[in-house]
Design a protein around this motif. Structure first.
Motif, short mmCIF file in Angstrom:
data_model
loop_
_atom_site.label_atom_id
_atom_site.label_comp_id
_atom_site.label_asym_id
_atom_site.label_seq_id
_atom_site.Cartn_x
_atom_site.Cartn_y
_atom_site.Cartn_z
N ARG A 1 0.85 -1.17 0.00
CA ARG A 1 0.00 0.00 0.00
C ARG A 1 0.89 1.23 0.00
NH1 ARG A 1 -5.49 0.43 3.13
NH2 ARG A 1 -6.27 1.66 1.47
N GLU A 2 0.55 2.13 -0.90
CA GLU A 2 1.33 3.38 -1.01
C GLU A 2 0.66 4.48 -0.18
OE1 GLU A 2 1.88 4.46 -5.07
OE2 GLU A 2 2.43 2.46 -5.67
N ALA A 3 1.41 5.52 0.06
CA ALA A 3 0.86 6.66 0.80
C ALA A 3 -0.28 7.27 -0.01
CB ALA A 3 1.96 7.69 1.03
N GLY A 4 -1.26 7.77 0.69
CA GLY A 4 -2.39 8.40 0.00
C GLY A 4 -3.55 7.45 -0.23
N GLY A 5 -3.44 6.21 0.20
CA GLY A 5 -4.55 5.29 0.11
C GLY A 5 -4.73 4.57 -1.21
N SER A 6 -3.81 4.69 -2.15
CA SER A 6 -3.96 3.97 -3.41
C SER A 6 -3.32 2.58 -3.31
CB SER A 6 -3.35 4.75 -4.57
OG SER A 6 -1.96 4.88 -4.38
N VAL A 7 -3.80 1.68 -4.14
CA VAL A 7 -3.34 0.30 -4.11
C VAL A 7 -3.04 -0.15 -5.54
CG1 VAL A 7 -4.01 -2.07 -3.54
CG2 VAL A 7 -4.80 -0.18 -2.11
N ASP A 8 -1.96 -0.88 -5.71
CA ASP A 8 -1.68 -1.52 -7.00
C ASP A 8 -2.32 -2.89 -6.98
OD1 ASP A 8 -0.16 0.58 -7.96
OD2 ASP A 8 1.71 -0.23 -7.12
N VAL A 9 -3.07 -3.19 -8.03
CA VAL A 9 -3.76 -4.47 -8.13
C VAL A 9 -3.23 -5.21 -9.35
CG1 VAL A 9 -5.99 -5.61 -8.45
CG2 VAL A 9 -5.83 -3.54 -7.05
N VAL A 10 -2.90 -6.48 -9.15
CA VAL A 10 -2.48 -7.33 -10.25
C VAL A 10 -3.59 -8.33 -10.48
CG1 VAL A 10 -0.79 -9.01 -11.03
CG2 VAL A 10 -0.06 -7.05 -9.64
N LEU A 11 -4.07 -8.36 -11.72
CA LEU A 11 -5.16 -9.26 -12.08
C LEU A 11 -4.63 -10.26 -13.09
CD1 LEU A 11 -8.21 -9.87 -11.94
CD2 LEU A 11 -8.50 -8.25 -13.82
N ARG A 12 -4.74 -11.53 -12.76
CA ARG A 12 -4.30 -12.57 -13.67
C ARG A 12 -5.52 -13.16 -14.38
NH1 ARG A 12 -0.36 -14.15 -9.31
NH2 ARG A 12 1.55 -13.19 -10.08
N VAL A 13 -5.45 -13.20 -15.67
CA VAL A 13 -6.56 -13.73 -16.46
C VAL A 13 -6.06 -14.96 -17.20
CG1 VAL A 13 -8.15 -13.28 -18.37
CG2 VAL A 13 -7.56 -11.43 -16.78
N ARG A 14 -6.81 -16.03 -17.04
CA ARG A 14 -6.49 -17.24 -17.78
C ARG A 14 -7.63 -17.45 -18.78
NH1 ARG A 14 -5.62 -22.81 -14.71
NH2 ARG A 14 -7.74 -22.28 -14.16
N GLU A 15 -7.31 -17.21 -20.03
CA GLU A 15 -8.34 -17.30 -21.06
C GLU A 15 -8.68 -18.75 -21.35
OE1 GLU A 15 -7.70 -14.98 -24.57
OE2 GLU A 15 -6.56 -13.48 -23.45
N GLY A 16 -9.97 -18.94 -21.61
CA GLY A 16 -10.44 -20.26 -21.99
C GLY A 16 -10.80 -20.26 -23.46
N VAL A 17 -11.64 -21.19 -23.82
CA VAL A 17 -12.09 -21.32 -25.20
C VAL A 17 -13.09 -20.21 -25.52
CG1 VAL A 17 -13.25 -22.84 -26.83
CG2 VAL A 17 -11.76 -23.80 -25.08
N SER A 18 -12.98 -19.64 -26.69
CA SER A 18 -13.93 -18.64 -27.16
C SER A 18 -14.99 -19.35 -27.98
CB SER A 18 -13.20 -17.59 -28.01
OG SER A 18 -14.12 -16.65 -28.51
N TYR A 19 -16.24 -19.27 -27.51
CA TYR A 19 -17.35 -19.93 -28.20
C TYR A 19 -18.09 -18.94 -29.09
CZ TYR A 19 -16.63 -23.91 -25.16
OH TYR A 19 -16.07 -25.00 -24.52
N ARG A 20 -18.60 -19.44 -30.21
CA ARG A 20 -19.36 -18.63 -31.15
C ARG A 20 -20.74 -19.25 -31.31
NH1 ARG A 20 -16.24 -15.21 -32.71
NH2 ARG A 20 -16.80 -14.33 -34.69
N PHE A 21 -21.66 -18.49 -31.86
CA PHE A 21 -22.98 -19.04 -32.15
C PHE A 21 -22.86 -20.02 -33.30
CE2 PHE A 21 -24.28 -15.33 -29.79
CZ PHE A 21 -25.45 -15.74 -29.16
#
Length: 132
Positions: A1-21
Motif C-alpha cells: 500500500r502506497e501513501a495516500g490510500g492507493s493500491v496496486d492491483v495485479v489481475l491474472r486472467v487465464r483465457e479459456g475457449v472462445s465460443y461462437r454461435f
C-alpha cells in the motif's frame, strides 16, 4: 500500500475457449417467415457467444412478433451443447393470438365528445396492433 490510500492491483486472467454461435433454429414460429426472424437475430448471433447476446436475440424475436400483432408472444432461448466451439441455439416461440383492432364502442365519455374519439380510432379498425 502506497501513501495516500492507493493500491496496486495485479489481475491474472487465464483465457479459456472462445465460443461462437452455431446453428440457429426456431420452433413454434410458423406465424412469421424464418428469413424475417433470422434477419432480426443476425447481429446478435454473428459474433462470440454470450448469455447477453442470446437474451438480446430472444427479446428481438419477441419484438418482431409483437410488431406483427402477436402482443402476448413469448420466446425462450435454448443453447445446446457446443460442437467444437460452436453453440447451437434454438428459439422456442409461443406466438399466441394475433390482435387486430375491431369495432369501436364509446361509453361513458363525459369530458370528451364521442365524435372526437371515433374520428381518432375509426381508421384503426381491421389493422394489426403494433405496440410501437
Amino acid at each position: 500500500r502506497e501513501a495516500g490510500g492507493s493500491v496496486d492491483v495485479v489481475l491474472r486472467v487465464r483465457e479459456g475457449v472462445s465460443y461462437r454461435f452455431g446453428a440457429v433454429g426456431f420452433v413454434g414460429a410458423a406465424a412469421l417467415e424464418e428469413a424475417r426472424l433470422r434477419g432480426r437475430v443476425a447481429k446478435e448471433t454473428a459474433g462470440v457467444f454470450t448469455e447477453g447476446r442470446l437474451d438480446a436475440a430472444r427479446r428481438g424475436i419477441e419484438d418482431e412478433f409483437r410488431g406483427a400483432g402477436y402482443f402476448a408472444a413469448t420466446a425462450e432461448a435454448r443453447a445446446g451443447e457446443a460442437v467444437g466451439t460452436a453453440v447451437p441455439v434454438t428459439f422456442v416461440v409461443a406466438a399466441g393470438e394475433r390482435h387486430e383492432f375491431g369495432a369501436v364502442h364509446i361509453r361513458g365519455a363525459r369530458d370528451v365528445r364521442p365524435e372526437f374519439v371515433w374520428n381518432r380510432l375509426r381508421r384503426l379498425r381491421g389493422t394489426v396492433y403494433d405496440p410501437k
